[in-house]
Structure formats: structure tokens, C-alpha cells
Design an enzyme around this catalytic site. Structure first.
Site, short mmCIF file in Angstrom:
data_model
loop_
_atom_site.label_atom_id
_atom_site.label_comp_id
_atom_site.label_asym_id
_atom_site.label_seq_id
_atom_site.Cartn_x
_atom_site.Cartn_y
_atom_site.Cartn_z
N GLU A 92 1.15 -1.45 -0.19
CA GLU A 92 -0.29 -0.39 -0.42
C GLU A 92 0.44 1.35 0.05
O GLU A 92 2.18 1.31 0.21
CB GLU A 92 -0.93 -0.04 0.98
CG GLU A 92 -0.46 0.21 2.56
CD GLU A 92 -1.59 0.13 3.74
OE1 GLU A 92 -1.81 0.52 3.95
OE2 GLU A 92 -1.51 -1.36 4.49
N CYS A 105 2.86 8.85 1.64
CA CYS A 105 3.46 7.20 1.85
C CYS A 105 3.47 6.08 1.25
O CYS A 105 3.04 5.16 1.32
CB CYS A 105 2.82 6.68 3.62
SG CYS A 105 3.19 5.60 4.60
N CYS A 112 6.45 -7.63 6.73
CA CYS A 112 7.35 -7.21 7.33
C CYS A 112 7.55 -8.83 8.96
O CYS A 112 5.96 -8.71 9.92
CB CYS A 112 6.54 -5.96 8.81
SG CYS A 112 8.55 -5.31 9.75
N CYS A 116 6.03 -6.02 15.09
CA CYS A 116 5.44 -4.84 15.71
C CYS A 116 4.05 -5.31 16.96
O CYS A 116 3.46 -5.92 15.69
CB CYS A 116 5.53 -3.41 15.65
SG CYS A 116 7.36 -2.88 15.61
N CYS A 119 0.59 -3.52 15.29
CA CYS A 119 0.45 -3.56 13.61
C CYS A 119 0.16 -4.62 13.10
O CYS A 119 0.75 -5.57 12.80
CB CYS A 119 2.21 -3.53 13.30
SG CYS A 119 3.02 -3.24 11.79
N CYS A 335 -1.28 1.68 9.90
CA CYS A 335 -0.43 0.44 9.33
C CYS A 335 0.21 -0.77 8.86
O CYS A 335 -1.05 -1.32 9.80
CB CYS A 335 0.91 0.55 9.89
SG CYS A 335 2.49 -0.20 9.54
#
Ligand code: SF4
Length: 358
Positions: A92, A105, A112, A116, A119, A335
Site C-alpha cells: 500500500e 507514504c 514485515c 510489532c 501493527c 499501518c
């Protein structure tokens, strides 16, 4: 066919030399591609017709493809982009128009691996690193898609999917094009790279001549707290992270930006605020407070009074501190939320599984 998107002037010169053309044409392609944003060789009128024709047979400009646009009531556009280099992936990118500028952004990895706990991208795991062309391409697509309404200033933030410092070489190759005044020409002070705190990456970035502003995703006031929501803290605990920050050679108008997602009842107390002041006290730092948006993950939105009190503690101690309510909330702002929705869509449509492995 060689994809020329993401190539530096030097790489373009080498490519031209390899196919028996004059190397100086490389700088002309670089200009047409990044400064003029011409994505079709036929439109590169600074090149002779014969070369344009040859390039269209021997090379390509593989821009990310817009799969979906989500338009928010505040003007924010969130893009789902399909990437074709290497293993297919979607990421995105977000375009946020403001009065005198736009902020874009972008993502640096598909998924990922950092994990975290606040997220949604983390729940995808890491699919793969993006190439320099795929990173530059997100900016070019967003600029091109909004070309009739562009403001004079463009900001970019590397805060989409992925940990930029774990894809260091491709990210820096992309940034050298994006921040090159002969390239996409974004001012380095208008670019920010956000990291979860990858200390070796921060140390490498410190050596770069041209680099974006560094933003650190802090989100906790102690190691104990940070360990719970950012497992990367066990590898690079606060003392190591803040030592790397203290050693980071800031230029005259440069600041370190610390982002702090406020999770209601977890890290939003006045005591947390005082501990943050202590942690960051000797750094040239600004703090962005981001109140949590309730969503799929089990965290609470903090009370507005707590958010304002937190800010007051920092400001009273002389630390610049801003409250940032995330934009585009009606099109899934946090996110990775969009990526996750797309993953669900692919699964339900029987498409390729997009859940990746860490
Ligand atoms: S917040 Fe950033 S670093 Fe952490 S899991 Fe999400 S994308 Fe990765």
C-alpha cells in the site's frame, strides 16, 4: 527486457554502453523518467526516435499497477499496488493532500518480520523486500495519479509496510533517486524514514551524505514495556538504541523524530511521559504522539485528557511534542490494515495466498 525503473544515472549509462549506444543518453533517460515522469519511451522526446523505438523493444519501465484506490472523506487516497518484479506482491501507498503540499507514504517491504504488536502488517509476516524501482515507483504512481492537483511541495515518508533499515541497499538506492535534485527532486528535509530501532541500520544511515530525516518508533517508556509490544527491543534495547541516536551526527536544521503510539492504559500515563522526557532529554528530538485507533488488534484508544496531559509534560520540559491523529481513518488508517484487508480479499477470492512467512 531490463526494467529501467529504479536505475541510477550510472546504471543507465552502463546499460546504454552495453547495447552499443552513447552512454550520455543515460542521463537523458534519467531526466525523462524521474524529473519529467515520462513512463513510455515514445514520450521521451529528448531521445532520438530510433533510440526510443529500440528501447521499447529492449527495455521496460515497470511501474507498480494500481489495483484499488480507497478515497477518504478528508481527501486521502490509499492505493493498493501490485508489484511485478520478482515474486508478485501487493503493498500500500498513501497520498495525503494538504493546503500547500502533499505527503506520500510508501512501503519498503511486502509484509514485515519485525512483529510489532500494534501493527497489522506484522500479522502478514515478511513476504519479500521491495526493489529500488518498486520503492521509487510508488512515489511516481501517486504523483502521476494526482498530477492535476499537485501542490508545490512533496513530502515522502517511509512509514508504510516494512522496516526500511532491513532493506537498506534498495531503500538507499531509491532515496538517492527520490532526493536527487536532478531526479524526483524531493528535498531531503521533506523526507522521513521511520524505523523500529534497527541499530546497525541507524549507524549506516549516519554515514550517508544525503539522507532523509530519521524517525524512531519509540512507543514505550521502559525496556520492560517496549519488550511487550516491540520484540525487536530485546535485540536492540533502549540503551543501545538511544546511544545510536546520541551518536547520530545531526546537521544544523536536522532533528530526530520519535513516534509514540499511545495505547490506552498501557503506555499513556503521566509517569510514562516523565520517563520519556528522561530518555530523550539530551537529544535534539521532537515527539509525535499518535493516539491508537481501535481496530482489529486488542488495544484501547487513550482518553483525550491523558493524551493532552502526556503532551503537556513533554512541552513543559521543553520538548517539542505534537499530537497526530492519523488521516484517512474511514479507509483504514493504521499501518498494514489495508494490506490485511487485501490479503483477506485474495483468500476469499481463491487467489494466491498472501500470508507470508517471517
Ligand atoms: S510497525 Fe513497522 S516495523 Fe513494526 S511490524 Fe509494522 S511495518 Fe514492521
Amino acid at each position: 527486457m531490463l526494467n529501467l525503473l529504479g536505475k541510477s544515472t550510472e546504471e543507465l549509462r552502463e546499460f546504454l554502453a552495453a547495447i552499443g549506444e552513447a552512454p550520455y543518453r543515460g542521463a537523458q533517460i534519467y531526466h525523462a523518467l524521474y524529473a519529467e515522469r515520462r513512463f513510455d519511451f515514445a514520450a521521451m522526446t529528448n531521445l532520438p526516435a530510433e533510440l526510443r523505438e529500440r528501447l521499447s523493444r529492449q527495455a521496460s519501465i515497470a511501474l507498480p499497477r494500481i489495483v484499488r484506490r480507497h478515497l477518504s472523506s478528508d481527501g486521502t487516497v490509499r492505493y493498493v499496488l501490485a508489484l511485478g518484479e520478482g515474486k508478485p506482491a501487493t503493498v500500500e501507498a498513501v497520498f495525503m493532500p494538504e493546503e500547500n503540499r502533499q505527503t506520500i507514504c510508501i512501503s519498503t517491504q511486502a509484509g514485515c518480520a519485525v512483529d510489532c504488536r500494534f501493527c497489522l502488517t506484522a500479522t502478514l509476516g515478511l513476504l519479500r523486500n521491495l526493489t529500488a524501482g518498486e520503492i521509487v515507483g510508488q512515489v511516481l504512481v501517486a504523483l502521476h495519479d494526482n498530477r492535476d492537483a499537485l501542490k508545490p511541495q512533496t513530502n515522502i515518508v517511509l512509514m508504510g509496510q516494512g522496516e526500511p533499515l532491513l532493506n537498506y541497499d534498495a531503500v538507499m538506492a531509491a532515496l538517492r533517486i527520490l532526493l536527487d535534485q536532478k531526479g524526483v527532486a524531493i528535498a531531503p528535509r521533506h523526507a522521513a524514514l521511520s524505523t523500529s530501532g534497527i541499530v546497525p541500520g541507524i549507524e549506516r544511515l549516519a554515514q550517508e551524505q544525503v539522507r532523509p530525516m530519521l524517525a524512531i518508533s519509540l512507543n514505550a517508556s521502559s525496556n520492560e514495556q517496549r519488550d511487550q509490544i516491540m520484540p525487536i527491543n530485546r535485540k536492540y534495547p533502549l540503551e543501545k538504541l538511544l546511544e545510536a541516536c546520541r551518536n547520530y551526527p545531526l546537521k544544523p536544521r536536522e532533528w530526530l523524530l520519535f513516534e509514540y503510539v499511545l495505547l490506552g492504559g498501557f503506555n499513556d500515563s503521566p509517569e510514562d511521559a516523565h520517563r520519556v522526557v528522561k530518555l530523550l532529554g539530551n537529544l535534539r528530538a521532537k515527539v509525535n504522539l499518535i493516539p491508537w485507533n481501535p481496530g482489529a488488534l486488542p488495544h484501547k484508544r487513550p482518553d483525550r485528557e491523558r493524551v493532552e496531559e502526556f503532551q503537556r509534560v513533554l512541552i513543559d520540559k521543553g520538548m517539542p511534542c505534537f499530537i497526530r491523529d492519523s488521516r484517512g481513518q474511514d479507509v483504514m488508517a493504521a499501518c498494514g490494515q489495508l494490506a490485511l484487508a487485501e490479503a483477506g480479499r485474495s483468500h476469499s477470492a481463491g487467489g494466491a495466498a498472501t500470508k507470508a512467512q517471517p
